[in-house]
Scaffold this active site. Structure first.
Site, short mmCIF file in Angstrom:
data_model
loop_
_atom_site.label_atom_id
_atom_site.label_comp_id
_atom_site.label_asym_id
_atom_site.label_seq_id
_atom_site.Cartn_x
_atom_site.Cartn_y
_atom_site.Cartn_z
N GLU A 152 0.79 7.23 6.94
CA GLU A 152 1.96 6.75 6.19
C GLU A 152 1.85 7.15 4.73
OE1 GLU A 152 3.26 2.66 6.69
OE2 GLU A 152 2.21 2.51 8.60
N SER A 201 0.84 -1.21 0.00
CA SER A 201 0.00 0.00 0.00
C SER A 201 0.87 1.26 0.00
CB SER A 201 -0.98 0.01 1.17
OG SER A 201 -0.33 0.24 2.39
N ASN A 202 2.04 1.21 0.61
CA ASN A 202 2.94 2.37 0.55
C ASN A 202 3.55 2.53 -0.84
OD1 ASN A 202 3.23 3.93 3.17
ND2 ASN A 202 3.30 1.80 3.89
N HIS A 222 8.36 3.58 8.80
CA HIS A 222 8.16 2.73 9.98
C HIS A 222 6.94 3.23 10.76
CE1 HIS A 222 9.34 -0.02 13.17
NE2 HIS A 222 9.01 0.94 14.01
N ARG A 250 23.78 -13.29 3.47
CA ARG A 250 22.94 -12.10 3.36
C ARG A 250 23.56 -11.06 2.43
NH1 ARG A 250 21.67 -8.53 8.48
NH2 ARG A 250 23.22 -7.20 7.50
N MET A 277 10.73 -6.61 4.43
CA MET A 277 10.91 -7.27 5.72
C MET A 277 12.27 -7.96 5.88
SD MET A 277 8.18 -6.38 7.15
CE MET A 277 8.09 -7.39 8.63
N ARG A 278 13.29 -7.43 5.22
CA ARG A 278 14.64 -7.97 5.40
C ARG A 278 15.54 -6.88 5.95
NH1 ARG A 278 14.17 -13.00 5.62
NH2 ARG A 278 16.43 -13.15 5.42
N ASN A 310 13.25 4.53 4.51
CA ASN A 310 12.37 3.49 5.06
C ASN A 310 11.20 4.17 5.74
OD1 ASN A 310 11.50 0.87 5.89
ND2 ASN A 310 12.31 1.30 7.93
C1 GRF Z 1 3.75 -0.42 6.80
O1 GRF Z 1 3.07 -0.29 8.02
C2 GRF Z 1 5.15 0.12 6.90
O2 GRF Z 1 5.24 1.23 7.74
C3 GRF Z 1 5.89 -1.04 7.49
O3 GRF Z 1 5.35 -2.17 6.87
C4 GRF Z 1 4.01 -1.89 6.45
C5 GRF Z 1 3.96 -2.15 4.98
O4 GRF Z 1 2.65 -2.02 4.46
N1 GRF Z 1 7.32 -0.91 7.28
P1 GRF Z 1 2.44 -1.97 2.89
O5 GRF Z 1 3.04 -3.24 2.31
O6 GRF Z 1 3.12 -0.74 2.36
O7 GRF Z 1 0.95 -1.93 2.70
#
Ligand code: GRF
Length: 210
Positions: A175, A14-15, A110, A66, A91-92, A108
Site C-alpha cells: 500500500e 500509515s498511508n 483498499h 450524513r 472509515m466513513r 481511496n
Molecule cells: C489500510 O489498510 C487502508 O488500505 C484501509 O485502511 C487501512 C488504513 O491504515 N483503507 P492506515 O491508517 O493508513 O495505517
C-alpha cells in the site's frame, strides 16, 4: 493540476505517512494542505502535526445528517484550495456532496484486489475465502462503495499459515508504495475515465524505450 492534497483519515495514518515522506524527500511533487480526521484520537493527526501539516478533527457525530458532515468536509477542503482528496483509512462512507464537489478528484486505498472483497475487513475476507493472491487497489471514488475506476493495483501473495493480521501487514507494505504512485499519476494528468475504466496517460515512445 492543483497539487494541493487533502487527506482524510480515521486512525493510524500509515498511508498518510506514505504520502508525507516522499513529498518531504522531493519524490512526490505535491503538498498536503490539510489532514482531516473524523476521530480526535486518530494517531494520524499527530503524524501530520509532527510534519508541520495542519490537522483538524471534524467529527461525524456533530452532524445529524450524513450530507451535512460531507458538506463540512467540503468547506474545510475548499477553504484550503485542495485539488485532490486522498482517503487514507477514512472509515466513513463518502456521500454525494463530497463526490460532486471533487468529481474524479477523490482517491481511496483498499487492501484487496477489487472487485474482490470490498467493504470492511478485506484481509479477513481474503483469508476466509482461501484466495492465494490478494493485494491493494487505489481507485477513484464514486458513489459505489470501493467500486470506482481502478488507478493502481498490486498483487500480494497469501502464504500458508497467514492470518488476517499477517496478510494485512504484507499488503500494507505494498500500500505504501502504491498510494504515492497513484497520487503522482493523477497529478501528472493525461489520463481519462471511460466507463468504469481508468485509462492512464499514454507513455511517449521515448519513455517506453527506456
Ligand atoms: C489500510 O489498510 C487502508 O488500505 C484501509 O485502511 C487501512 C488504513 O491504515 N483503507 P492506515 O491508517 O493508513 O495505517
Amino acid at each position: 493540476m492543483n497539487r494541493r492534497l487533502g487527506v482524510l483519515i480515521s486512525g493510524r495514518g500509515s498511508n498518510l505517512q506514505a504520502l508525507i515522506d516522499p513529498i518531504a524527500e522531493g519524490r512526490l511533487n505535491a503538498s498536503i494542505a490539510i489532514v482531516i480526521s473524523n476521530r480526535d484520537d486518530a494517531a494520524g493527526l499527530a503524524r501530520a502535526r509532527a510534519a508541520g501539516i495542519e490537522a483538524i478533527c471534524v467529527s461525524h457525530r456533530a452532524f445529524a445528517m450524513r450530507d451535512d458532515f460531507d458538506r463540512a468536509l467540503v468547506r474545510e477542503l475548499k477553504a484550503r484550495d485542495v485539488g485532490l482528496v486522498c482517503l487514507a483509512g477514512f472509515m466513513r462512507l463518502v456521500g454525494a456532496p463530497l463526490i460532486e464537489s471533487f468529481p474524479n478528484r477523490i482517491l481511496n486505498i483498499h487492501p484487496s484486489l477489487l472487485p474482490s472483497f470490498p467493504g470492511l475487513d478485506a484481509q479477513k475476507q481474503a483469508i476466509e475465502h482461501g484466495v492465494k493472491v490478494s493485494g491493494v487497489t487505489v481507485h477513484l471514488v464514486t458513489a459505489e462503495l470501493d467500486g470506482g475506476p481502478i488507478v493502481v493495483q498490486r498483487a500480494v501473495p497469501v502464504m500458508p499459515g497467514d492470518t488476517a493480521d499477517s496478510l494485512a501487514a504484507r499488503i500494507l507494505e505494498e500500500e505504501h508504495r502504491a498510494y504515492p504512485e497513484a497520487v503522482q499519476m493523477i497529478l501528472d494528468g493525461g489520463w481519462r475515465v471511460d466507463g468504469r475504466r481508468f485509462l492512464a496517460a499514454a507513455r511517449s515512445p521515448t519513455s517506453a524505450s527506456t
